[in-house]
Enzyme design. Structure first.
Site, PDB file in Angstrom:
ATOM      1  CG  HIS A  20      -1.903   1.061   1.052  1.00 42.50           C
ATOM      2  ND1 HIS A  20      -2.399   1.761   2.426  1.00 42.50           N
ATOM      3  CD2 HIS A  20      -2.546   1.582   0.157  1.00 42.50           C
ATOM      4  CE1 HIS A  20      -3.300   2.665   1.951  1.00 42.50           C
ATOM      5  NE2 HIS A  20      -3.542   2.732   0.606  1.00 42.50           N
ATOM      6  CG  ASP A  28       9.327  10.258 -21.847  1.00 41.31           C
ATOM      7  OD1 ASP A  28      10.323  10.088 -21.331  1.00 41.31           O
ATOM      8  OD2 ASP A  28       8.847  11.421 -21.813  1.00 41.31           O
ATOM      9  CG  HIS A 106       9.640  17.387 -16.461  1.00 41.55           C
ATOM     10  ND1 HIS A 106       9.047  16.123 -16.435  1.00 41.55           N
ATOM     11  CD2 HIS A 106      10.709  17.199 -16.838  1.00 41.55           C
ATOM     12  CE1 HIS A 106       9.871  15.238 -16.956  1.00 41.55           C
ATOM     13  NE2 HIS A 106      11.173  15.967 -17.359  1.00 41.55           N
ATOM     14  CE1 TYR A 128       8.336  18.281 -19.503  1.00 40.70           C
ATOM     15  CE2 TYR A 128       7.458  18.683 -21.566  1.00 40.70           C
ATOM     16  CZ  TYR A 128       8.450  19.246 -20.607  1.00 40.70           C
ATOM     17  OH  TYR A 128       9.143  20.065 -20.637  1.00 40.70           O
ATOM     18  CB  ALA A 129       4.535  10.016 -22.539  1.00 42.17           C
ATOM     19  CG  ASN A 130       7.554  10.779 -18.183  1.00 39.05           C
ATOM     20  OD1 ASN A 130       8.071   9.825 -18.504  1.00 39.05           O
ATOM     21  ND2 ASN A 130       7.997  12.067 -18.160  1.00 39.05           N
TER      22      ASN A 130
END
Length: 139
Positions: A20, A28, A106, A128-130
């Site tokens: 948990h 990316d 970021h 920024y595909a994170n």
């Protein structure tokens, strides 16, 4: 042979050992990965595997209660950001549990990846595909 969706042994191990509030990062191809964090590198070439395909598989195997993204993701890559939000909505509907969403810069995002149990690197080349997933509980 394993029958469920997730076949990668490193990712399977990661998911099965999450507790948990543990965090995992899906990123990316360009996100710097801290040396002290486990790297699971799935990237084969530009776009393979994609960020969203990787997210779908992780969501199919993991209970998520929170998500952290960089503010820049929504602004710079709005289409992929919307795809991620759609997947999160579907997951909330499937699980019946709320998934909280937090946006940070970021730079803060890169710092927070240091707390991740692992970073799963995709072949995604969209800026920024994170995302950081915070593990929930199934009960």
């Amino acid at each position: 042979m394993k029958k469920s969706t997730l076949l990668n042994s490193d990712v399977t191990y990661l998911v099965s050992t999450l507790g948990h509030t543990d965090e995992i990062t899906i990123c990316d191809a360009g996100l710097p990965i801290p040396d002290q964090v486990t790297r699971i590198d799935l990237a084969l070439t530009h776009g393979v595997p994609s960020f969203i395909d990787t997210v779908r598989v992780i969501l199919s195997e993991t209970q998520i209660e929170g998500v952290v993204m960089a503010e820049e993701f929504a602004r710079v890559s709005p289409e992929l950001h919307q795809e991620l939000l759609k997947e999160l909505e579907l997951e909330q509907a499937r699980s019946g549990k709320t998934i909280s969403t937090e946006y940070i810069s970021h730079e803060e995002f890169k710092q927070q990846t240091q707390q991740s149990r692992a970073v799963v690197r995709t072949g995604e080349c969209t800026p920024y595909a994170n995302v950081i997933f915070q593990s929930g509980v199934v009960f």
